[in-house]
Design a protein around this motif. Sequence first.
Motif, PDB file in Angstrom:
ATOM      1  N   ARG A  28     -13.329  62.349 -13.760  1.00 53.28           N
ATOM      2  CA  ARG A  28     -12.675  61.102 -14.151  1.00 53.28           C
ATOM      3  C   ARG A  28     -13.100  59.972 -13.228  1.00 53.28           C
ATOM      4  N   GLN A  29     -13.139  60.284 -11.915  1.00 50.95           N
ATOM      5  CA  GLN A  29     -13.448  59.220 -10.961  1.00 50.95           C
ATOM      6  C   GLN A  29     -14.890  58.769 -11.098  1.00 50.95           C
ATOM      7  N   VAL A  30     -15.734  59.779 -11.314  1.00 56.66           N
ATOM      8  CA  VAL A  30     -17.151  59.455 -11.429  1.00 56.66           C
ATOM      9  C   VAL A  30     -17.379  58.571 -12.648  1.00 56.66           C
ATOM     10  N   VAL A  31     -16.749  58.961 -13.761  1.00 58.44           N
ATOM     11  CA  VAL A  31     -16.898  58.155 -14.981  1.00 58.44           C
ATOM     12  C   VAL A  31     -16.450  56.721 -14.685  1.00 58.44           C
ATOM     13  N   THR A  32     -15.351  56.650 -13.989  1.00 57.52           N
ATOM     14  CA  THR A  32     -14.835  55.329 -13.651  1.00 57.52           C
ATOM     15  C   THR A  32     -15.852  54.572 -12.810  1.00 57.52           C
ATOM     16  N   VAL A  33     -16.447  55.289 -11.820  1.00 65.85           N
ATOM     17  CA  VAL A  33     -17.404  54.645 -10.919  1.00 65.85           C
ATOM     18  C   VAL A  33     -18.579  54.099 -11.705  1.00 65.85           C
ATOM     19  N   VAL A  34     -19.045  54.886 -12.663  1.00 70.10           N
ATOM     20  CA  VAL A  34     -20.191  54.440 -13.455  1.00 70.10           C
ATOM     21  C   VAL A  34     -19.883  53.098 -14.108  1.00 70.10           C
ATOM     22  N   PHE A  35     -18.693  53.048 -14.700  1.00 67.58           N
ATOM     23  CA  PHE A  35     -18.354  51.805 -15.410  1.00 67.58           C
ATOM     24  C   PHE A  35     -18.061  50.677 -14.424  1.00 67.58           C
ATOM     25  N   GLU A  36     -17.495  51.025 -13.286  1.00 72.30           N
ATOM     26  CA  GLU A  36     -17.217  49.973 -12.309  1.00 72.30           C
ATOM     27  C   GLU A  36     -18.518  49.343 -11.850  1.00 72.30           C
ATOM     28  N   ARG A  37     -19.536  50.180 -11.670  1.00 73.19           N
ATOM     29  CA  ARG A  37     -20.843  49.658 -11.259  1.00 73.19           C
ATOM     30  C   ARG A  37     -21.341  48.643 -12.280  1.00 73.19           C
ATOM     31  N   MET A  38     -21.170  49.019 -13.548  1.00 73.23           N
ATOM     32  CA  MET A  38     -21.646  48.129 -14.595  1.00 73.23           C
ATOM     33  C   MET A  38     -20.916  46.779 -14.521  1.00 73.23           C
ATOM     34  N   VAL A  39     -19.618  46.892 -14.285  1.00 70.34           N
ATOM     35  CA  VAL A  39     -18.814  45.644 -14.202  1.00 70.34           C
ATOM     36  C   VAL A  39     -19.324  44.808 -13.033  1.00 70.34           C
ATOM     37  N   ALA A  40     -19.607  45.494 -11.880  1.00 69.84           N
ATOM     38  CA  ALA A  40     -20.081  44.765 -10.703  1.00 69.84           C
ATOM     39  C   ALA A  40     -21.419  44.119 -10.985  1.00 69.84           C
ATOM     40  N   GLU A  41     -22.262  44.870 -11.710  1.00 72.09           N
ATOM     41  CA  GLU A  41     -23.593  44.366 -12.040  1.00 72.09           C
ATOM     42  C   GLU A  41     -23.460  43.097 -12.898  1.00 72.09           C
ATOM     43  N   ASP A  42     -22.567  43.200 -13.883  1.00 71.47           N
ATOM     44  CA  ASP A  42     -22.343  42.029 -14.747  1.00 71.47           C
ATOM     45  C   ASP A  42     -21.900  40.831 -13.914  1.00 71.47           C
ATOM     46  N   GLU A  43     -21.016  41.076 -12.948  1.00 67.99           N
ATOM     47  CA  GLU A  43     -20.551  40.003 -12.081  1.00 67.99           C
ATOM     48  C   GLU A  43     -21.733  39.303 -11.427  1.00 67.99           C
ATOM     49  N   ARG A  44     -22.685  40.155 -10.922  1.00 66.68           N
ATOM     50  CA  ARG A  44     -23.822  39.582 -10.184  1.00 66.68           C
ATOM     51  C   ARG A  44     -24.680  38.705 -11.089  1.00 66.68           C
ATOM     52  N   PHE A  45     -24.824  39.145 -12.292  1.00 69.69           N
ATOM     53  CA  PHE A  45     -25.728  38.409 -13.194  1.00 69.69           C
ATOM     54  C   PHE A  45     -24.965  37.417 -14.071  1.00 69.69           C
ATOM     55  N   LYS A  46     -23.788  37.087 -13.597  1.00 66.94           N
ATOM     56  CA  LYS A  46     -22.891  36.332 -14.472  1.00 66.94           C
ATOM     57  C   LYS A  46     -23.517  35.040 -14.969  1.00 66.94           C
ATOM     58  N   GLY A  47     -24.042  34.236 -14.040  1.00 67.01           N
ATOM     59  CA  GLY A  47     -24.510  32.906 -14.423  1.00 67.01           C
ATOM     60  C   GLY A  47     -25.777  32.916 -15.264  1.00 67.01           C
ATOM     61  N   ILE A  48     -26.544  34.020 -15.278  1.00 69.67           N
ATOM     62  CA  ILE A  48     -27.852  34.042 -15.926  1.00 69.67           C
ATOM     63  C   ILE A  48     -27.695  34.457 -17.375  1.00 69.67           C
ATOM     64  N   VAL A  49     -28.072  33.546 -18.245  1.00 70.83           N
ATOM     65  CA  VAL A  49     -27.929  33.870 -19.667  1.00 70.83           C
ATOM     66  C   VAL A  49     -29.207  34.563 -20.123  1.00 70.83           C
ATOM     67  N   GLU A  50     -29.040  35.716 -20.695  1.00 68.33           N
ATOM     68  CA  GLU A  50     -30.235  36.416 -21.196  1.00 68.33           C
ATOM     69  C   GLU A  50     -30.161  36.444 -22.705  1.00 68.33           C
ATOM     70  N   GLN A  51     -31.285  36.311 -23.337  1.00 75.48           N
ATOM     71  CA  GLN A  51     -31.326  36.399 -24.792  1.00 75.48           C
ATOM     72  C   GLN A  51     -31.712  37.835 -25.128  1.00 75.48           C
ATOM     73  N   PRO A  52     -30.781  38.636 -25.564  1.00 75.48           N
ATOM     74  CA  PRO A  52     -31.196  40.014 -25.894  1.00 75.48           C
ATOM     75  C   PRO A  52     -32.144  40.004 -27.106  1.00 75.48           C
ATOM     76  N   PRO A  53     -33.169  40.861 -27.054  1.00 80.20           N
ATOM     77  CA  PRO A  53     -34.077  40.902 -28.203  1.00 80.20           C
ATOM     78  C   PRO A  53     -33.327  41.349 -29.445  1.00 80.20           C
ATOM     79  N   PRO A  54     -33.787  40.839 -30.617  1.00 86.61           N
ATOM     80  CA  PRO A  54     -33.066  41.218 -31.820  1.00 86.61           C
ATOM     81  C   PRO A  54     -33.061  42.731 -32.031  1.00 86.61           C
TER      82      PRO A  54
END
Length: 1704
Positions: free
Chosen positions: A169-195
């Motif tokens: 459970r904790q590990v799963v949580t950690v994985v997602f927390e990392r993603m949230v942290a990553e999003d925080e870091r890249f917050k200001g940069i707008v990326e255009q995802p490819p179609p």
Amino acid sequence: MSTSSPEAVKKLLDNMQTDLRSLSMECKKKFPPVKEAAESGIVKIKTIAARNADILAALKENSSEVVQPFLMGCGTKEPKITQLCLAAIQRLMSHEVVSEAAAGNIINMLWQLMENGLEELKLLQTVLVLLTTNTVVHDEVLSKAIVLCFRLHFTKDNITNNTAAATVRQVVTVVFERMVAEDERFKGIVEQPPPVQGNTNRRSVSTLRPSAKDAYMLFQDLCQLVNADAPYWLVGMTEMTRTFGLELLESVLNDFPGVFLEHQEFSFLLKERVCPLVIKLFSPNIKFRQGSSSAASPAPVEKPYFPICMRLLRVVSVLIKHFYTLLVTECEIFLSLLVKFLDGEKPQWLRAVAVESVHRLCVQPHLLRSFCQSYDMKQHSTKVFRDIVNALGSFIQSLFIVPNAGNTAAISAPAGGSGSGAQGAAQGGPGTGGVSGNLTTQAAFEYRGTWIPLMTVSVQGSAKATYLEMLDKVEPPSIPEGYAMSVAFSALLDLVRGITSMIERELSLEEGAAAEFRETHPDQEWQPQPGAHLVWEEMVSACWCGLLAALSLLLDASTDETATENILKAELTMASLCGRLSLVTPRDAFITAICKASLPPHYALTVLSSNAANLSSKAYSIQGQSVQIISPSSESHQQVVAVGQPLTAQPQGTVVLTAKNIQCMRTLLNLAHCNGAVLGTSWQLVLATLQHLVWILGLKPGLGGALKPGRAVEGPSTVLTTAVMTDLPVISNILSRLFESSQYLDDVSLHHLINALCSLSLEAMEMAYGNNKEPSLFAVAKLLETGLVNMDRIEILWRPLTGHLLEKVCQHPNSRMREWGAEALTALIKAGLAYKHDPPLAQNQRLQLLLLNPLKELSNVLHADIRQKQLESVLQILQSQGDSLGPGWPLVLGVIGAIRNDQGESLIRTAFQCLQLVVTDFLPTMPCTCLQIVVDVAGSFGLQNQELNISLTSIGLLWNISDYFFQRGEAITQELIREEEALQKQAQEKGETLNRPFHPAPPFDCLWLCLYAKLGELCVDPRPAVRKSAGQTLFSTIAAHGTLLQQPTWHIVVWKVLFHLLDCVRTSSTTADKEKIESGGGNILIHHSRDTAEKQWAETWVLTLAGVARIFNTRRYLLQQLGDFFEAWEVLLNHIQSAALSKNNEVSLAALKSFQEILQIVTPVKDSDKAGDALAAMGVPPVLIDPFSASGPGRPLVRSDSLVERLTRYNGAELQAPPPGEDSALEDSALWWSAWNTWYRTGTESTRPPSGPTEKLSFIPSQPFLTALIQIFPALYQHIKANFSMEDLKKLGVILHGAVSVPISSDASPFILPSYTEAVLTSLQEAVLTALDVLQKAICVGPENLQVMYPAIFEQLLLFVEFSCKPPQYGRMETKHVANAKYNQAEWVALNYVPFAERSLEVVVDLYHKTACHKAVINEKVLQNIIKTLRMPLGLKYACPSESTWKLAVSSLLKVLSIGLPVARQHASSGKFETMWPELANAFEDFLFTKSTPPDNLSIQEFQKNEAIDVEVVQLISTEILPFANFIPKDFVGKIMAMLNKGSIHSQSPSFTEAEIDVRMREEFSKVCFETLLQFSFSNKVSTPQEGYISRMALSVLLKRSQDVLRRYVEDERLSGRCPLPRQQVTEIIFVLKAISTLMDSLKKTQPENVDGNTWAQVIALYPTLVECITCTSSEVSSALKEALGPFKDFMQPPVSRVQNGES
């Protein structure tokens, strides 16, 4: 201390070296390669430490080498070494000095350990540390680590399993927390995802960043695993459970909703993987029907599996909660499923968890709102929100209705006994059921025999589930009884609470915004967003039916106070919300529910029944199941707290109230209190219910409309338990507060409230008609309370409020109802006036009149109790607000004055108290225009005939009012003039003429005229006391304050007020009834002088006439300047005359008094400078002229300019008098002659004796009247003497004579004649003489030509003198002598005229004394007339009625003669006295030789006195007549001599006693006669021989007679011997002897030559005879003889020559 600080680094280095050293020590023997590696590691570390400044970075770079020794150590699989190495590795990780490569190596090493089953817990710990402390592990390494944990989860060791599960459970949580942290870091940069290319099953993750990618892969694999598919990323998984997978899914979804919402890839996963998965897994639950045998269905149905089902529901809850916006359609499916799971056919546990899930939704109002927006408000969509609510409702109903087959616990009977017992309770009614209910103290619901306990399932507002949390259970748990109900109940409550608080919060925000907008843009209209409102309304519309159905049922079934409270609160908040959203039907439905719950079951209350009927007709279907709004069950398992009567028109039995009813009532109160503003028309419901409850509880209205516990008046009285008794004051208080809070309602709501109260009141009144049962006063009391608290805006509710009270309540036949109506109305008015309005009432005239108007309207109510109340409140208003009534005065006065005679004393008395207060305290504060109303009102109290004292007192008030007018004259005048100008202006604008009474007069004068007119009306009131008082007041007022009137106004006063009044009084008096009035009321005695209406009117006439006369007298100068004074004077005289001639002594006498008054007028000073005198003449009392100068009667008036100016202003004309010219004198004399004519007519009429035979009834004027009449003449004469003619004198004489002749009635005689014997004049006689006296004095000082009147006066007086002997006749009336009249017989008594006649005689003498020489007196033979008149008493002498008369007559005659004889001698030649002498001679003759004999009882002394009088007369003759004989006719002298002769010859009267004889013989008289005779015989130079002869002859006769008597006496004496002679003879001899001695004396005095010789011879011849007598025996004779002999010595002379003798 952070891991990067120098100290931490140093410690790390030390620890690592220590670890390596330990490792090398451990492996020294068995594992040399490891030892070496460890030692080289120490060197490596030291090197790094020495060479690098940033030691940690360097360590990380070389981490693979650094870690190597430890990995090798782990490879040894020696537990001790492994543990040491793992610890060291963990230390490195925790300092983040592990590189990606090193991490991979570590993971691989751990995998090996795992496969060998070594140190499993340490492994897990290490993985966890590795993944949590840094982010170097990605992709396959990460997946390997995760798989490792999964693998460990499925070991045989329980502890490891659990630890692994936690780690996963904790590990799963950690994985997602990392993603949230990553999003925080890249917050200001707008990326255009490819179609997105295509829609593959495995979406390309190339667009994702590393951590996101890991998370994506992990989540996707979790879905795969739960779906029992192979994972893509988690390679190496051997085993997996669905339950664990679902838990993990739930936790990710719950903890990281943002990830799914922000990343399309993840959203896609949700839609494409999670939802289908959930729906698929749900299928066994959907298809399963509890109780249907598997044989019935074609294929065996998979049974629902509790752990999965429960977890699925948890996932659904999360999905709905977080991803509702992404998954609208899916959620619709989930929600519909949830609703289905609540079906009764599903297993108990499934229903329980479904209810828990629903509860979870219910605590999220915003979610519910979204449902509503997304489904219920869309067309062709399931009404999800409504269905949820309805499902809850049906669920609750099903729990009561459907037997709980699937639940063993439910079959266990309630605490009260077996199931059948409960069934019995249902039939047995409250008795048994009540018992079974009351034995249990547990909170529960009970309905129709079903008893369901209530548990505490969660804190309010949070859905804390029990079974959704049972993650460890595999088998479905057994659900305790009542659990599902409890959750559903909480869900309902939370739903209501959530929705209402959310909507209300938003509403408040919107209102705040609106208010702000209005402040900033006052001119614009606020436009709310319509969307929000629509949603709110839809939400409420969707849920209210289900909620109401469920809540009503629960409310009815609830046996627990707290539960009841919660249900009620829910209903209340819903009602309030519906109200705020203006949803009338639901609002009324909820309110109806609360109302019904407040009242006893099946209570007949029409308002509610009609409302409920509307609702019951709507049945709500929930997926084919119909939800009925359940009607309350009949039996009550409630504590009964009160028994009372229902409020119905027909008395019925009693009804019971339970504690729950009271609780509901309090909620109802609370609802009304807090949400009054939104109740609108449902006030009707609320108030009707409250009214009935209040009635059943026996609360009665008290002061101010508050309800207080009171005993029921009739019928079985209300029974209250102590519990409710203590509650009552609270309830009563809340009730009052409820209406107090109406002050916070807006105007519209307030109107709703008032209308509701009015219609309630109408119902109560309907009920109260036709029976005397106590009415329900709830509505009236509350109308009052509402009015009182809304005083600040009373205008908006005043008309409906007072209109209802006035037209309906106060007119009601039921007295209690009526009384309260009046109480309410008057309390409102008083409060309204007392309230400090803004602007104040004084400046808000319209409001004040509005407030007072109902008070006036009450006057139209006929019921006395209402009027009493009205008047009492007027009194209170006056006492508290009298000063500030201002323009409201006319209304107030109108109320006070609206009294009628049929209203009874007490009403009139109360009204009068009000008036008294007004007059004593408030005249100065009211507008002057109201003063006239005050006068009218006071007048109307005078005219009412119920209470005499009030009439009299009100007249006193009129006097006080007049006083006030006088003192405040100037101010009032100015104000009235201003007012008048304003009115005039208005009238002109309207083109009308100004219409007010007495119009042309100035307004202030009109005020006075109104006052006078009112008093005038009272002066002709039927009650004598009122007339008297009013009359006195009217005249006092005019006298005291008349000066304020302007001159023209006096014209109105005289003609319209005074004369009009006189006419009325005269008419009433002459037509008044002569019937005797019996003494009234038993205890009031009426004096006989007032015992007929006629007599009572007489008094009024008297007063009125006197009053008018006094005004004419005091205001004469002012009135004379009016043009028609002469006409007025004539009218007044005419009134006086008709009164004087009225057949009533009192009136007639008073008329004369008035006549006297107007005649005693002194013409006022005609000098405008003497202001003070002018004022005095105008009747202004000195005190008013100058209060500081103590000007009493004796002081001069001090002039005060201001007052003079003031009066000049009032009486402009009065002070500028015309110069005294001829006109005024002429006019004056005209007035006086007019008065004389009146007097003459009155006198003639009143003294004319009745003609023909008199009946007893003929009216004879009284003495005082005649006296007064005659007394008027002198005053009158003063003014008319200039032209008073003989003709007038004759008229006067007739009246005087007539007046004196009038007899007195015998019953009055004792008062007029003190006693017959006293010689007193009556006042009338005095007056008559005075009148004549005045005349004669006037003549005396007057011009010559007046003197001709003297004889007439003498004639009149002499007529009166005759009365002494011959009283006058009055017509043919028989009069009795006063002495013979019996007091009580109505006879007429003649007066004793003697004193009057005697006084007249004295006057005659006096007058003659003055006037004897006047030509007229001489010419008219006055003296002769006097003598002629005196002859009568002189002749009668002793026969006179009174002895004094003849004596007076004698003395008068003597006096008159002493004056008159010289005049007569003087005028002897003129012959004017020819006829007098014979009269005189006759008078002497009649008197001296009277035919009357003296009375027998005359004493000797008296006799002597009378003789002396006779002697005086003879002396008069001898002095005044005989000496002047030559001026006097001869025959007269002859008569006199004959009389003297007659007198001197003594003839005795035989009646005398022996003893008296010598006295009674009038010896003295004879002697004087004799002497006179002798004197005149001798002394006269006799003019004629005849005279001489008479006297000589007389002498010789006398002497011869003496001789004879003497001789005879001697002879008899001798013969008689011893015997004495008779007395007569002795007397005679004595007399003779005395005569002789007298003669001797006379001879001695006479000149000798006057004596005849013969006479001498005869005298001497007597001597021998005298000597003869010496022998007599009688001593008396002897002494007389002695005297007779004595004088002879004078003759003894020596003889002279004879020659002389012989000469004659």
